[in-house]
Write an enzyme that holds these catalytic residues in place. Sequence first.
Site, PDB file in Angstrom:
ATOM      1  CE  LYS A 253      90.001  25.656  -0.134  1.00  0.00           C
ATOM      2  NZ  LYS A 253      90.944  25.050   0.809  1.00  0.00           N
ATOM      3  CE  LYS A 314      91.900  28.937  -1.079  1.00  0.00           C
ATOM      4  NZ  LYS A 314      92.450  28.009  -0.156  1.00  0.00           N
TER       5      LYS A 314
HETATM    6  C1  PBG Z   1      93.970  23.668   1.612  1.00  0.00           C
HETATM    7  C2  PBG Z   1      94.176  25.022   1.070  1.00  0.00           C
HETATM    8  C3  PBG Z   1      94.300  25.318  -0.287  1.00  0.00           C
HETATM    9  C4  PBG Z   1      94.564  26.672  -0.380  1.00  0.00           C
HETATM   10  C5  PBG Z   1      94.584  27.200   0.905  1.00  0.00           C
HETATM   11  N1  PBG Z   1      94.327  26.166   1.803  1.00  0.00           N
HETATM   12  C6  PBG Z   1      94.288  24.423  -1.485  1.00  0.00           C
HETATM   13  C7  PBG Z   1      93.197  23.486  -1.680  1.00  0.00           C
HETATM   14  O1  PBG Z   1      92.095  23.607  -1.162  1.00  0.00           O
HETATM   15  O2  PBG Z   1      93.470  22.526  -2.398  1.00  0.00           O
HETATM   16  C8  PBG Z   1      94.790  27.375  -1.686  1.00  0.00           C
HETATM   17  C9  PBG Z   1      95.464  28.687  -1.643  1.00  0.00           C
HETATM   18  C10 PBG Z   1      95.978  29.165  -2.933  1.00  0.00           C
HETATM   19  O3  PBG Z   1      95.746  28.577  -4.022  1.00  0.00           O
HETATM   20  O4  PBG Z   1      96.663  30.196  -2.923  1.00  0.00           O
HETATM   21  N2  PBG Z   1      93.324  23.476   2.768  1.00  0.00           N
END
Ligand code: PBG
Length: 396
Positions: A253, A314
């Site tokens: 991520k 992601k």
């Molecule tokens: C947070 C989380 C995020 C997303 C999914 N879980 C945002 C972040 O890490 O700030 C983002 C998903 C998206 O942008 O569609 N745990």
Amino acid sequence: MAAQLQTMALAGAKPVAAPRRARSQLRVSAVADVERVQTNGNVRRGVPEGTPVVPVRDLPSRPRRNRKSETVRRAFSETVVHPANFIMPVFVHDGDKNIPIDSMPGVSRLGWKNGLVDAVAEARSVGVNQVVIFPKTPEELKTSTAEEAFNPNGLAQRTISLLKDKFPDLEVYTDVALDPYNSDGHDGIVSDEGVILNDETIEYLCRQAVSQARAGADCVSPSDMMDGRVSAIRQALDSEGFTNVSIMAYTAKYASAFYGPFRDALASVPKAGQAHRRIPPNKKTYQQDPANFREALREARLDELEGADIMMVKPGLPYLDVIRLLRDNSPLPIAAYHVSGEYAMLKAAAERGWLNEKDAVLEALLCLKRAGSDLILTYSATEAAKWMAEDSPSWR
Ligand code: PBG
């Protein structure tokens, strides 16, 4: 004549541009022959005036033969996307109305009792039977230690129970991270010096995962990027008897700018620091640097060893190389999260008439699959599944 033309081609004979005026004359002689050769005996009908008359190229292979009709294109299509591959992320809030999210046209914070159930029923009617739940926590329930994350009567827990009650065969995924509950807006507990505490956070992530499993979650998804959280959550689940609850690890991520609309949806932007507490303005000490590729492999090896059932990359589209890296290095199913910012980009261009939305969205999803993902988390799940059912045989 054919042999002669081939020799000419091999000798590098220049194509002859048919002079416009002489065209009718040429038809009876050279052109007719060339056309017969080019079309394997069938005289080519109708070319625009000015089309050059050329000898047949002596090509050992012509890949276009395998693209010559819709039927063969479908027969040779290497990638197929099904609605069964989709996981629909849903935002819920503790109210009745659905509240549209400005930066994500077509997506709302759904009322957890009604709007959500309707949205899930609609998704299921077109073959999307997997959801991941993101609760919008009221500000007054947020704390620096985010205990609301494992409140057995919390919004996430109530939502999970309700969905499993209504739709027992729906695969319910949850997000395991503290940010929707943390008054500092981070995925972990923030020390006064501005350090995101790893091991202390894991303790609460384990409690959060267990409380979600107790509510009926099928798969918990740690999205926090703390080190060692997958094995800790696995042990916590197993010790409570939840050996059947899966873990989808957010393995790679990235600290990405593409999460903006999501943070609008949940009001989960990292908060400004205060005089006595430093709160980092971004998530770069735990989420990966977008510049890094090898680091994803390091994370993947750990998540596999720690017992992840699914590994996620992601965002999706800007990270297709990372999806492929994991696909080629692990037998585990791979998920790609086509995140909020990617959704917003496509929507914005489509709203302006700059892109054909249906074609662009279906292509994006297809490419995520082609890169190596089995699962795709997408806000377009229902819409895409409808388009896929509607027509577009080439997408099926
Ligand atoms: C947070 C989380 C995020 C997303 C999914 N879980 C945002 C972040 O890490 O700030 C983002 C998903 C998206 O942008 O569609 N745990």
